[in-house]
Write a protein that holds these residues in place. Sequence first.
Motif, PDB file in Angstrom:
ATOM      1  N   ARG A 160       2.000   1.775  -3.464  1.00  0.00           N
ATOM      2  CA  ARG A 160       0.902   2.235  -4.318  1.00  0.00           C
ATOM      3  C   ARG A 160       0.687   3.746  -4.196  1.00  0.00           C
ATOM      4  N   LYS A 161       0.625   4.240  -2.970  1.00  0.00           N
ATOM      5  CA  LYS A 161       0.247   5.636  -2.764  1.00  0.00           C
ATOM      6  C   LYS A 161       1.406   6.602  -2.985  1.00  0.00           C
TER       7      LYS A 161
ATOM      8  N   TYR B   2       0.830  -1.202   0.000  1.00  0.00           N
ATOM      9  CA  TYR B   2       0.000   0.000   0.000  1.00  0.00           C
ATOM     10  C   TYR B   2       0.870   1.260   0.000  1.00  0.00           C
TER      11      TYR B   2
ATOM     12  N   GLU C  50      -6.416   3.275   6.442  1.00  0.00           N
ATOM     13  CA  GLU C  50      -5.330   4.248   6.573  1.00  0.00           C
ATOM     14  C   GLU C  50      -5.717   5.432   7.449  1.00  0.00           C
TER      15      GLU C  50
END
Length: 556
Positions: A222-223, A219, A336
């Motif tokens: 990804r961000k 993650y 998140e």
Amino acid sequence: MATPDNVSFDLYLPAVLFLAVAFFYQYVIYPAAFSPLCKVPSAHWSCSFSPAWILWARFKSRENRTLHAAHQRRGPIVRVGPNELSVNSVDAVKTIYQGGFDKHQWYSVFNNYGVPCTFSAAHSKHHSLRKRMVSHVYSKSYIHASPALATQADIIINARLLPLLRKSISHTQQPHGVDVHSLFCATAMDFISAYCFGACRSANFIRNRAYREHWLSLYTTRKGYAFFAQELPRFERALAYLGLSPTPSWVGAANRELEAWCKELSDATLRHLEGEDGIASIDTADDPVVVRSLLAGIDKEKKVSGIASPLYATAIRQRELSAASEIFDHILAGQETTGVALTYLSYHLSQSLSLQRELRSELLSLAPNMRICEDSKVALPDSKQLDSLPILHAVIMETVRRYAPAGGPEPRVAPAPSCRIGPYEVPGGVRVSASAYSLHRDETAFPDPETWDHTRWLRSATPAAAASDVDSGDGSEMEKDINRHFWGFSSGGRMCLGSNFAMHDMKLIVAAIYSNYTSHIVDDAGIEQTDAYTGHPRGNSLYLRFERAGDLIRVM
């Protein structure tokens, strides 16, 4: 005698000069001297004819503080590009976000599996139809009364979270420290995935630490690489046409693995609902509340509107992918933002044992309270009673204010032909944004805004309000002003769909922990928050040590 080359040059030269002059006028002279936006103060001298200044700030991950500094220098509405404005006033926010402005193409990066979701839907009509399918299961009244969520919460708190904390204080556990950032992201993931898929198909990240850490690393990857896709999509597509990419190949691999993980859970949930056990699981821990509501909404839209529906090409024709896309967005956002907020909340609580005692005293006033019983379990309190605790509410609100997990700009598009924002006439198509980061640092509403001070949310309910720095001296006016400036979940019809769910989860988790334990900082290296649309601790960790609360040890 003129040669063919001279003739060609004479013919092409005027055309080339005309195009050059037209280009210069269109992209330099007009935006700098004649555009209606010329009346808006510029954040930088180049902003009237070039987006380079703001693009560089975004690329270097310093957009939030750069825009906030620009507003402090130039006022509540500033021009940050030839066709872009940033706003930092409650009135401008009301105009934009309660005025039905469409979302900017910036959000298209949040399409999952090539299919839009509620969050990424650009047009208000499409968004409204999608939101209607699930909004009722995210309402406060539904969440407080949901038997499924109550049983899911009981499992997550009593069978997963509290046993882990109990183990962490064992004399055999070395070292005595828990990475609470990872743990809180896991707890938030377990809550949202259970609510979406049912407890038996939830992520179970609290227990499965190895896969949790792998998932969180995917993650993070990804961000961290969305700049070109969001800000320069044409440039990215042009490079792709040439077989090049500004984004590393492993980012795509991380995205595909995360999408495959969610798709597997989503497909399993659809099979469950279509099977014999689908009806039997209603109101139980294994009830996939959100997916059930979403599918019912899609089926209703198909029945009512059919091929005339604006969602026919996506949600109706691609039902399985649309369900997976929607839930993937809920899960990514839910784990998140809640995880980050709980991390910073526990960080500040861990710096004050007196505040922990004050909070614990309030929590133990619940009936039933969440004190650990002889069977090593806690009873879940009444949701409405939990929601009404002022100190608990204050520490959460102040954390979301000071460390807004989604604090970056929320871009919208001014409607055609034009609209009025503050004193300025803004042409249609202009990108306009506000951010929680800047709104939460308005000193008129939040004096000393960089300081975490939960008492600012309590003053309107105490005699101290009359002696506060607010000019009116009116407690009710103070409360109104502070809430008007709070933008932790955005506002208007497109505000955060899961805000009530997030607040409920955070209050349950904090109550379960601090009714029974005290926390102490072990290692806070890298605790400063990143400057991004969704900020998190720069070190991606916070290590705390937990101990049984002293007054409880004497009672047990």
